[in-house]
Design a protein around this motif. Structure first.
Motif, PDB file in Angstrom:
ATOM      1  N   SER A   1       0.835  -1.200   0.000  1.00 33.59           N
ATOM      2  CA  SER A   1       0.000   0.000   0.000  1.00 33.59           C
ATOM      3  C   SER A   1       0.871   1.253   0.000  1.00 33.59           C
ATOM      4  O   SER A   1       2.066   1.200   0.321  1.00 33.59           O
ATOM      5  N   ALA A   2       0.251   2.365  -0.314  1.00 30.84           N
ATOM      6  CA  ALA A   2       0.941   3.658  -0.255  1.00 30.84           C
ATOM      7  C   ALA A   2       1.370   3.962   1.175  1.00 30.84           C
ATOM      8  O   ALA A   2       2.426   4.568   1.392  1.00 30.84           O
ATOM      9  N   GLU A   3       0.599   3.510   2.143  1.00 36.82           N
ATOM     10  CA  GLU A   3       0.945   3.729   3.549  1.00 36.82           C
ATOM     11  C   GLU A   3       2.222   2.963   3.924  1.00 36.82           C
ATOM     12  O   GLU A   3       3.076   3.486   4.634  1.00 36.82           O
ATOM     13  N   ASP A   4       2.342   1.731   3.437  1.00 35.25           N
ATOM     14  CA  ASP A   4       3.562   0.953   3.695  1.00 35.25           C
ATOM     15  C   ASP A   4       4.773   1.612   3.044  1.00 35.25           C
ATOM     16  O   ASP A   4       5.852   1.673   3.632  1.00 35.25           O
ATOM     17  N   LEU A   5       4.596   2.120   1.823  1.00 37.33           N
ATOM     18  CA  LEU A   5       5.686   2.810   1.136  1.00 37.33           C
ATOM     19  C   LEU A   5       6.090   4.068   1.906  1.00 37.33           C
ATOM     20  O   LEU A   5       7.282   4.339   2.071  1.00 37.33           O
ATOM     21  N   ALA A   6       5.114   4.815   2.409  1.00 36.35           N
ATOM     22  CA  ALA A   6       5.419   6.025   3.181  1.00 36.35           C
ATOM     23  C   ALA A   6       6.184   5.683   4.457  1.00 36.35           C
ATOM     24  O   ALA A   6       7.141   6.382   4.824  1.00 36.35           O
ATOM     25  N   ALA A   7       5.781   4.609   5.124  1.00 35.82           N
ATOM     26  CA  ALA A   7       6.491   4.189   6.336  1.00 35.82           C
ATOM     27  C   ALA A   7       7.922   3.776   5.991  1.00 35.82           C
ATOM     28  O   ALA A   7       8.864   4.096   6.717  1.00 35.82           O
ATOM     29  N   HIS A   8       8.096   3.099   4.875  1.00 35.69           N
ATOM     30  CA  HIS A   8       9.429   2.712   4.406  1.00 35.69           C
ATOM     31  C   HIS A   8      10.295   3.960   4.178  1.00 35.69           C
ATOM     32  O   HIS A   8      11.439   4.019   4.633  1.00 35.69           O
ATOM     33  N   ALA A   9       9.754   4.926   3.481  1.00 32.01           N
ATOM     34  CA  ALA A   9      10.516   6.138   3.150  1.00 32.01           C
ATOM     35  C   ALA A   9      10.978   6.884   4.391  1.00 32.01           C
ATOM     36  O   ALA A   9      12.041   7.516   4.383  1.00 32.01           O
ATOM     37  N   ALA A  10      10.208   6.787   5.469  1.00 32.76           N
ATOM     38  CA  ALA A  10      10.541   7.490   6.712  1.00 32.76           C
ATOM     39  C   ALA A  10      11.254   6.594   7.723  1.00 32.76           C
ATOM     40  O   ALA A  10      11.604   7.057   8.811  1.00 32.76           O
ATOM     41  N   GLY A  11      11.490   5.343   7.354  1.00 32.32           N
ATOM     42  CA  GLY A  11      11.987   4.365   8.318  1.00 32.32           C
ATOM     43  C   GLY A  11      13.492   4.272   8.430  1.00 32.32           C
ATOM     44  O   GLY A  11      14.255   4.860   7.661  1.00 32.32           O
ATOM     45  N   GLU A  12      13.912   3.472   9.405  1.00 34.16           N
ATOM     46  CA  GLU A  12      15.334   3.285   9.705  1.00 34.16           C
ATOM     47  C   GLU A  12      16.061   2.512   8.602  1.00 34.16           C
ATOM     48  O   GLU A  12      17.239   2.765   8.336  1.00 34.16           O
ATOM     49  N   ALA A  13      15.387   1.581   7.938  1.00 33.75           N
ATOM     50  CA  ALA A  13      16.053   0.789   6.901  1.00 33.75           C
ATOM     51  C   ALA A  13      16.520   1.670   5.748  1.00 33.75           C
ATOM     52  O   ALA A  13      17.645   1.515   5.247  1.00 33.75           O
ATOM     53  N   ILE A  14      15.688   2.599   5.319  1.00 36.21           N
ATOM     54  CA  ILE A  14      16.086   3.483   4.222  1.00 36.21           C
ATOM     55  C   ILE A  14      17.153   4.468   4.697  1.00 36.21           C
ATOM     56  O   ILE A  14      18.054   4.838   3.939  1.00 36.21           O
ATOM     57  N   ALA A  15      17.097   4.871   5.959  1.00 37.47           N
ATOM     58  CA  ALA A  15      18.146   5.733   6.518  1.00 37.47           C
ATOM     59  C   ALA A  15      19.483   4.992   6.521  1.00 37.47           C
ATOM     60  O   ALA A  15      20.525   5.564   6.173  1.00 37.47           O
TER      61      ALA A  15
END
Length: 105
Positions: A59-73
């Motif tokens: 979902s778009a919500e999961d993608l948004a959480a990914h973009a703001a999450g520690e893994a992408i950082a």
């Protein structure tokens, strides 16, 4: 129910840094695979010398959480200094066609 979201992220390695970039992406990719909603997160070596990430999120919500999450950082920290230009991220919505199993990513 929301539709899956497809994303491509194109990484332009700095001169001579392609192999180091691929190696540096490993820990971040493993962390992303554990995130909720991650259905596909796979890197590919493109003929033009770039590295392309193909992603599918529930979902778009999961993608948004990914973009703001520690893994992408983590991924961004690990690849710092290995890119010639900023990552080009494109978000897409599927347009199913043909065979149901083969017509969507």
């Amino acid at each position: 129910m929301s539709s899956p979201v497809i994303v491509t992220a194109v990484f332009h390695p700095a001169p001579g840094a392609k192999e180091r970039l691929i190696e540096a992406m490993g820990p971040g990719i493993a962390a992303v695979h554990a995130e909720p909603g991650c259905e596909l997160y796979a890197i590919h070596d493109a003929e033009d010398g770039t590295i392309t990430m193909i992603e599918r999120w529930t979902s778009a919500e999961d993608l948004a959480a990914h973009a703001a999450g520690e893994a992408i950082a983590l991924l961004n920290r690990d690849i710092d200094g290995l890119l010639a230009s900023p990552v080009v991220v494109t978000r897409m919505s599927a347009l199913p066609a043909g065979d149901a199993a083969k017509g969507v990513l």
